[in-house]
Scaffold this motif. Structure first.
Motif, short mmCIF file in Angstrom:
data_model
loop_
_atom_site.label_atom_id
_atom_site.label_comp_id
_atom_site.label_asym_id
_atom_site.label_seq_id
_atom_site.Cartn_x
_atom_site.Cartn_y
_atom_site.Cartn_z
N PHE A 532 7.74 -3.83 -9.70
CA PHE A 532 7.71 -3.15 -10.98
C PHE A 532 8.35 -4.05 -12.03
N GLY A 533 7.97 -3.85 -13.29
CA GLY A 533 8.54 -4.62 -14.38
C GLY A 533 9.89 -4.07 -14.80
N ASP A 534 10.31 -4.43 -16.00
CA ASP A 534 11.59 -3.97 -16.52
C ASP A 534 11.53 -2.48 -16.82
N ILE A 535 12.72 -1.86 -16.84
CA ILE A 535 12.80 -0.46 -17.23
C ILE A 535 13.07 -0.35 -18.73
N THR A 536 13.06 -1.49 -19.44
CA THR A 536 13.23 -1.48 -20.89
C THR A 536 12.51 -2.68 -21.48
N ASP A 537 12.03 -2.52 -22.71
CA ASP A 537 11.44 -3.66 -23.41
C ASP A 537 12.11 -3.87 -24.76
N PHE A 538 13.32 -3.31 -24.92
CA PHE A 538 14.02 -3.40 -26.20
C PHE A 538 15.26 -4.27 -26.04
N THR A 539 15.46 -5.19 -26.98
CA THR A 539 16.65 -6.03 -26.99
C THR A 539 17.40 -5.81 -28.29
N MET A 540 18.68 -5.46 -28.17
CA MET A 540 19.55 -5.32 -29.34
C MET A 540 20.13 -6.70 -29.63
N THR A 541 19.56 -7.37 -30.63
CA THR A 541 19.98 -8.73 -30.96
C THR A 541 21.09 -8.71 -32.00
N ARG A 542 21.66 -9.89 -32.24
CA ARG A 542 22.72 -9.99 -33.26
C ARG A 542 22.19 -9.64 -34.65
N THR A 543 20.91 -9.92 -34.90
CA THR A 543 20.35 -9.57 -36.21
C THR A 543 20.16 -8.06 -36.36
N ASP A 544 20.11 -7.33 -35.23
CA ASP A 544 20.02 -5.87 -35.30
C ASP A 544 21.39 -5.24 -35.56
N MET A 545 22.44 -6.00 -35.32
CA MET A 545 23.80 -5.48 -35.50
C MET A 545 24.31 -5.82 -36.89
N THR A 546 25.03 -4.90 -37.49
CA THR A 546 25.64 -5.17 -38.81
C THR A 546 27.15 -5.30 -38.71
N SER A 547 27.67 -5.29 -37.50
CA SER A 547 29.10 -5.55 -37.28
C SER A 547 29.24 -6.28 -35.96
N SER A 548 30.34 -6.95 -35.80
CA SER A 548 30.60 -7.63 -34.54
C SER A 548 30.91 -6.61 -33.46
N PRO A 549 30.28 -6.71 -32.28
CA PRO A 549 30.53 -5.73 -31.21
C PRO A 549 31.99 -5.74 -30.77
N LYS A 550 32.57 -4.57 -30.73
CA LYS A 550 33.93 -4.43 -30.19
C LYS A 550 33.82 -4.12 -28.71
N ALA A 551 34.34 -5.01 -27.87
CA ALA A 551 34.29 -4.82 -26.41
C ALA A 551 35.57 -4.14 -25.94
N ILE A 552 35.41 -3.12 -25.12
CA ILE A 552 36.54 -2.35 -24.62
C ILE A 552 36.56 -2.44 -23.10
N LYS A 553 37.59 -3.05 -22.55
CA LYS A 553 37.74 -3.15 -21.09
C LYS A 553 38.57 -1.98 -20.62
N GLN A 554 37.97 -1.13 -19.81
CA GLN A 554 38.65 0.07 -19.35
C GLN A 554 39.49 -0.21 -18.10
N GLU A 555 40.34 0.74 -17.79
CA GLU A 555 41.25 0.59 -16.65
C GLU A 555 40.46 0.38 -15.37
N LEU A 556 40.96 -0.53 -14.54
CA LEU A 556 40.30 -0.86 -13.29
C LEU A 556 40.30 0.35 -12.36
N VAL A 704 19.02 -0.76 -22.52
CA VAL A 704 18.41 -1.83 -23.33
C VAL A 704 19.11 -3.15 -23.01
N TYR A 705 18.45 -4.24 -23.36
CA TYR A 705 19.10 -5.55 -23.31
C TYR A 705 19.95 -5.70 -24.56
N GLN A 706 21.13 -6.28 -24.40
CA GLN A 706 22.01 -6.52 -25.54
C GLN A 706 22.37 -8.00 -25.57
N GLU A 707 22.11 -8.63 -26.71
CA GLU A 707 22.37 -10.06 -26.82
C GLU A 707 23.86 -10.36 -26.65
N ASN A 708 24.14 -11.37 -25.83
CA ASN A 708 25.51 -11.75 -25.54
C ASN A 708 25.53 -13.25 -25.24
#
Length: 740
Positions: A532-556, A704-708
């Motif tokens: 089977f192919g991908d379960i998504t065909d959408f990519t959230m690129t940097r041009t789709d974002m209007t702010s820098s992504p804030k990454a939150i690392k949660q408790e292990l 979705v795919y998210q550009e990183n």
């Protein structure tokens, strides 16, 4: 993810977007009057049906009659049957018995509510509509309508202090004809576009693991033209808004061609509103917010009951009819009773136990849908002795046996001779059809490969790897719970040894690939691998974002523990209810217990008889009293003993332990599946928050795919999404990384 056109996708990704649109609509419907109103007997034809004109109804069943300029011969009308005792007629609505030239027509509807006010009325008369008519209230108010030109008539007129509405018709568009009424709605529909909407915000949240009840909040700010929404204005629309009225939200986007493509935002329920001299603000919410009543009918069943039936039981008790339940729930059972919780929480528990997500669809219905990548198995209608169709999904390189099929066998040392006796010593082959094609490449019986998933899932495309013999045509069909979903024919120009089909396959649990022709005559179908192919065909690129992504690392998280609960019978009867009651003979009352119990008996202290148990569950007892007076009621029964076993999923050497308690889990296999599923969720422990340019097509729980810059093809699960409209789109996203 909502389905949108290719032009929409491309334009939304461009650096400069086109214009954005919004449309909201809601009806000022008097819900109580609409639900209780009844049509009085009148001078109607024998084939009239007044039962459904006060509910949603269309005029798609019309009998042809000899009236002026009425009967059509285009197949849209029905022949009128002879009058019969069974009254087996189509649902035609109300039709006057006499032609209007003979007498005026009157229709009276009793609202069956105390005297009330309502704003507007909508009547579907069809193509032959009244020209001159009146609406008369029980208080004597008369509203005259002259020179009407609409078959779907609506007005904003307010009828006050009335218990009934009388319609008096004087003349029709076609003079020698009958009056027809297909539907009546007590209220007026309002529709607003960009020129009236100042701003709006639609925020949706759903937990990917069912940790919380889903939530949707919508707020729209409208221009208050002519004080239309002022509370002190007697004709103000805001005075006729009611809690629970539906609001439809649509988002539009102008394509480069100039056409506007519309996407349904949601169907929500109005909750509160406010206004001043310049603006009116209306807030809406999801259907779950109104499901606060308690479900208490949980019952232990030693043989078990399917989660599908448990969900139906809760939905029926809540009075809901618009829902979708994943068919896989029919195959999963629980012995344990649903605890005493609100209806929405009961659905949440059911969904979580089955590794599903509870949500509200954009149509306003409740949905319980699987939220994991399902396992799939392959089978075929007929395969050669040396074929192994079950291995086509393992991704390994396949061996091929030389045969006398035309232009198939190669002499490069990569094919094998067929042994005289296979036994169990076949090589690592894929699917090889038992039947060979004819001289024209077609088959006597077409080979069919069937892929069966444990639950329904959608994919964007499939990949097929053929052997040295390739087909010239095949058809892919998908099914969901036995219903055909997609049919896609593949021609020779799309087929190669490595064939990739780029098309959307909506939710399905069975895919059938029917091979209809081979490229070479006298050939077999050789399918080495399938995926089977991908379960998504959408990519959230940097041009789709209007702010820098804030990454939150949660408790292990060190480990996830899921208890499995076994109910055992008690060995000692206990006094569960002891209460003084004052009752009258015939009274029926229900009493509740805090812990699951069974084997109830009821008695009045120092009395013989006087009370009996009508029905009971594990959390309630309904009794009926046959004596009048004040008594002490004693209800005895046995409490279940609950034994716990644990399924564990270890994630890390250190960190916190999560104990995930779902009271419906009564099977260790389901407990382990749930622990593994939760473990996959907690494994990454990284979330992202950022602003976007706004994408109305995104649904909560979309992957979705998210550009990183550090992780290629990184997938995230969007579990909180906000779409903001302010003459253009903007948005906010909270997403959680999936996978490692």
């Amino acid at each position: 993810m909502q389905k949108v056109s290719k032009a929409y996708k491309e334009s939304m990704k461009s650096s400069l977007r086109e214009r954005a649109y919004i449309m909201i609509s809601f009806g000022l419907l008097n819900q109580e009057a609409q639900a209780k109103a009844k049509v009085e007997q009148g001078d109607f034809t024998y084939y009239s049906n007044s039962t459904n004109i006060l509910s949603e109804k269309t005029d798609d069943t019309i009998y042809a009659t000899l009236e002026e300029n009425f009967t059509k011969v285009d197949g849209t009308m029905f022949f009128l049957p002879r009058q019969n005792a069974s009254n087996a007629y189509l649902d035609t609505g109300i039709i006057s018995d006499k032609l209007l030239t003979q007498a005026q027509f009157e229709l009276t509807i009793n609202l069956n509510v105390p005297a009330t006010d309502f704003k507007g009325i909508t009547i579907n008369f069809g193509e032959n509509y009244p020209v001159n008519f009146d609406l008369v209230s029980s208080s004597g108010q008369v509203v005259e309508f002259r020179n009407n030109t609409e078959g779907l008539f609506s007005t904003e007129e307010v009828l006050t202090n009335t218990t009934s509405v009388k319609l008096v018709v004087y003349s029709m568009k076609n003079p020698h004809s009958r009056v027809r009424i297909y539907s009546i709605r007590f209220g007026y529909g309002l529709v607003y576009y960009n020129d009236s909407v100042m701003a709006s915000s639609l925020e949706s949240y759903v937990s990917p693991i069912g940790a919380d009840v889903p939530q949707i909040d919508f707020s729209v700010q409208l221009k208050n033209y002519d004080h239309y929404f002022n509370v002190d204005n007697p004709k103000s629309a805001i005075n006729f808004l009611e809690t629970g009225q539906e609001m439809e939200i649509y988002y539009g986007y102008q394509l480069p061609t100039g056409e506007v493509e519309w996407i349904r935002g949601n169907r929500l329920l109005c909750s509160e509103w406010e206004s001043d001299d310049y603006t009116a603000t209306i807030r809406c919410q999801d259907v779950f917010r109104s499901m606060d009543a308690e479900f208490y009918r949980g019952l232990y069943r030693s043989a078990g009951k399917s989660y599908y039936d448990l969900a139906l039981e809760v939905l029926a008790d809540a009075g809901l009819t618009d829902y979708y339940i994943d068919p896989q729930l029919k195959n999963l059972k629980s012995k344990n009773p649903i605890p005493r919780v609100q209806h929405k929480e009961a659905l949440q528990i059911i969904a979580n136990a089955c590794r599903c997500v509870l949500s509200q669809t954009r149509m306003g219905g409740i949905q319980i849908k699987s939220n994991f990548i399902p396992e799939a198995a392959a089978s075929a209608n007929a395969e050669a002795t040396y074929s192994n169709v079950k291995k086509i999904m393992d991704g390994t390189a396949k061996d091929e046996y030389a045969t006398f099929a035309q232009n198939y066998t190669t002499a490069d040392g990569k094919m094998f001779f067929l042994p005289r006796n296979f036994g169990n010593a076949t090589l690592n082959t894929g699917f090889v059809s038992a039947v060979q094609s004819k001289a024209d490449g077609t088959f006597t019986t077409n080979p069919v490969v069937t892929l069966t998933q444990e639950v329904a899932c959608m994919y964007y495309g499939v990949k097929l790897v053929f052997g040295h013999s390739i087909p010239a045509a095949f058809t892919i069909r998908t099914y969901n719970d036995g219903t055909l979903v997609t049919e896609y024919e593949v021609g020779a120009d799309e087929i190669s040894k490595n064939t990739v089909i780029h098309t959307d396959f909506d939710d399905f649990d069975v895919m059938k690939i029917e091979f209809t022709k081979t490229a070479e005559p006298y050939s077999r179908i050789v399918l080495n691998n399938f995926s089977f192919g991908d379960i998504t065909d959408f990519t959230m690129t940097r041009t789709d974002m209007t702010s820098s992504p804030k990454a939150i690392k949660q408790e292990l998280v060190k480990e996830v523990i899921v208890p499995c609960y076994s109910y055992q019978t008690g060995n000692q009867q206990e006094n569960l209810v002891s209460e003084e009651v004052t009752v009258t003979a015939g009274d029926v009352e229900t009493f509740f217990v805090g812990e699951p119990s069974y084997g109830f008996s009821a008695a009045l202290e120092n009395q013989s008889g006087g009370v009996s148990i009508l029905e009971s569950g594990n959390y309630y007892i309904t009794v009926k009293f046959t004596r009048t007076g004040t008594f002490r009621l004693e209800i005895s029964g046995y409490r279940y003993k609950i034994v716990e076993r644990y399924a564990t999923k270890t994630l890390n050497n250190r960190g916190k332990t999560i104990k995930w308690e779902n009271p419906l889990i009564s099977d260790m296999g389901m407990a382990q599946d749930l622990a593994d599923w939760l473990g996959d969720y907690y494994q990454s422990g990284i979330e992202y928050e950022y602003d976007t340019r706004g994408n109305p097509e995104i649904d909560v729980n979309d992957i979705v795919y998210q550009e990183n810059e550090f992780q290629s093809d990184m997938k995230v699960n969007i579990y909180r999404h906000t779409i903001i409209f302010n003459q253009s789109f903007a948005g906010k996203v909270t997403a959680r990384r999936t996978g490692g």
